[in-house]
Scaffold this motif. Structure first.
Motif, PDB file in Angstrom:
ATOM      1  N   LEU A   1       6.114  -7.281 -17.178  1.00 46.28           N
ATOM      2  CA  LEU A   1       5.251  -6.111 -17.291  1.00 46.28           C
ATOM      3  C   LEU A   1       5.115  -5.451 -15.925  1.00 46.28           C
ATOM      4  CD1 LEU A   1       3.213  -4.397 -18.969  1.00 46.28           C
ATOM      5  CD2 LEU A   1       1.446  -5.982 -18.152  1.00 46.28           C
ATOM      6  N   TYR A   2       5.377  -4.154 -15.886  1.00 47.24           N
ATOM      7  CA  TYR A   2       5.144  -3.322 -14.704  1.00 47.24           C
ATOM      8  C   TYR A   2       3.939  -2.463 -15.033  1.00 47.24           C
ATOM      9  CZ  TYR A   2       9.640  -4.334 -12.449  1.00 47.24           C
ATOM     10  OH  TYR A   2      10.696  -4.939 -11.811  1.00 47.24           O
ATOM     11  N   ARG A   3       2.877  -2.592 -14.247  1.00 50.21           N
ATOM     12  CA  ARG A   3       1.674  -1.779 -14.439  1.00 50.21           C
ATOM     13  C   ARG A   3       1.532  -0.888 -13.216  1.00 50.21           C
ATOM     14  NH1 ARG A   3      -2.612  -0.673 -17.264  1.00 50.21           N
ATOM     15  NH2 ARG A   3      -4.623  -0.352 -16.332  1.00 50.21           N
ATOM     16  N   ILE A   4       1.518   0.435 -13.450  1.00 47.60           N
ATOM     17  CA  ILE A   4       1.473   1.422 -12.374  1.00 47.60           C
ATOM     18  C   ILE A   4       0.192   2.230 -12.507  1.00 47.60           C
ATOM     19  CG2 ILE A   4       2.636   3.429 -11.368  1.00 47.60           C
ATOM     20  CD1 ILE A   4       5.245   2.305 -12.713  1.00 47.60           C
ATOM     21  N   GLY A   5      -0.608   2.205 -11.459  1.00 50.11           N
ATOM     22  CA  GLY A   5      -1.859   2.959 -11.478  1.00 50.11           C
ATOM     23  C   GLY A   5      -2.768   2.509 -10.357  1.00 50.11           C
ATOM     24  N   PRO A   6      -3.867   3.155 -10.189  1.00 52.18           N
ATOM     25  CA  PRO A   6      -4.292   4.321 -10.969  1.00 52.18           C
ATOM     26  C   PRO A   6      -3.488   5.564 -10.611  1.00 52.18           C
ATOM     27  CG  PRO A   6      -5.870   3.885  -9.208  1.00 52.18           C
ATOM     28  CD  PRO A   6      -4.842   2.775  -9.167  1.00 52.18           C
ATOM     29  N   LEU A   7      -3.332   6.413 -11.604  1.00 51.85           N
ATOM     30  CA  LEU A   7      -2.600   7.658 -11.448  1.00 51.85           C
ATOM     31  C   LEU A   7      -3.572   8.828 -11.402  1.00 51.85           C
ATOM     32  CD1 LEU A   7       0.196   7.155 -14.115  1.00 51.85           C
ATOM     33  CD2 LEU A   7       0.463   6.984 -11.643  1.00 51.85           C
ATOM     34  N   SER A   8      -3.228   9.814 -10.616  1.00 50.21           N
ATOM     35  CA  SER A   8      -3.947  11.097 -10.663  1.00 50.21           C
ATOM     36  C   SER A   8      -2.864  12.168 -10.654  1.00 50.21           C
ATOM     37  CB  SER A   8      -4.897  11.239  -9.479  1.00 50.21           C
ATOM     38  OG  SER A   8      -4.195  11.132  -8.253  1.00 50.21           O
ATOM     39  N   LEU A   9      -2.468  12.542 -11.873  1.00 45.69           N
ATOM     40  CA  LEU A   9      -1.365  13.484 -12.051  1.00 45.69           C
ATOM     41  C   LEU A   9      -1.899  14.858 -12.370  1.00 45.69           C
ATOM     42  CD1 LEU A   9       0.707  11.136 -14.339  1.00 45.69           C
ATOM     43  CD2 LEU A   9       1.187  11.627 -11.955  1.00 45.69           C
ATOM     44  N   SER A  10      -1.159  15.845 -11.929  1.00 44.78           N
ATOM     45  CA  SER A  10      -1.534  17.217 -12.260  1.00 44.78           C
ATOM     46  C   SER A  10      -0.275  18.033 -12.470  1.00 44.78           C
ATOM     47  CB  SER A  10      -2.400  17.829 -11.143  1.00 44.78           C
ATOM     48  OG  SER A  10      -1.678  17.835  -9.929  1.00 44.78           O
ATOM     49  N   LEU A  11      -0.445  19.196 -13.071  1.00 44.69           N
ATOM     50  CA  LEU A  11       0.705  20.071 -13.346  1.00 44.69           C
ATOM     51  C   LEU A  11       1.250  20.702 -12.104  1.00 44.69           C
ATOM     52  CD1 LEU A  11      -0.674  21.733 -16.555  1.00 44.69           C
ATOM     53  CD2 LEU A  11       1.129  20.059 -16.395  1.00 44.69           C
TER      54      LEU A  11
END
Length: 174
Positions: free
Chosen positions: A164-174
């Motif tokens: 398992l690869y867990r990636i985060g926390p993410l803060s994505l925007s357009l």
């Protein structure tokens, strides 16, 4: 197999899959020779039921040339589990898998408010390890790894463990 464009993936369009794309996704997965191939029926269902958490890349004629399938984890609805990523052989090596993953993550972040991405990768799958490692780096996110399913859990013969690869926390925007 579809013909590759002359220069880059710039002329490709990334959007949601439709049921009509299911057969092409199955073919791309089959032709990858590395993915666990699901039934053609499952790709049709995936394109119907999980289109909001999946993406397809289309060439200039609208034909699918790559895809990423995913779903929101029921017990962690802000986590996008990426099930499969595949690119038609003629389009490999151009960054299309990364573009698909980024486009889906941004869309899922905007629509579903995801804050993490998970996937499983078998040991030695360096292409997937690089893809998800680079994704974590591009989005300045932590990457944690742990064995999710040990090889002994698989009832259908020899199977490598799924990490398992867990990636985060993410803060994505357009």
């Amino acid at each position: 197999m579809t013909a590759a464009p002359a220069d880059t993936t710039a002329e490709l369009q990334i959007d949601r899959p439709t049921v009509a794309d299911g057969a092409a996704l199955w073919r791309i997965a089959r032709d990858s020779k590395v993915l666990d191939l699901n039934s053609s029926y499952s790709y049709l269902l995936w394109c119907r039921d999980f289109a909001a958490t999946s993406a397809v890349a289309r060439d200039g004629s609208g034909e699918p040339v790559g895809f990423v399938t995913g779903y929101l984890r029921p017990d962690r609805p802000r986590t996008l589990l990426v099930w499969q990523v595949a690119v038609d052989e003629a389009y490999r090596g151009r960054g299309l898998a990364a573009a698909l993953l980024d486009a889906l993550a941004v869309r899922a972040s905007a629509e579903q408010r995801i804050t993490a991405v998970e996937t499983t990768i078998t040991p030695g799958n360096t292409a997937s390890e690089r893809l998800f490692g680079a994704f974590a780096e591009r989005h300045d996110a932590d990457l944690e790894r742990e064995v999710l399913f040990d090889a002994g859990l698989f009832p259908d013969g020899p199977h490598e463990p799924e990490v398992l690869y867990r990636i985060g926390p993410l803060s994505l925007s357009l």
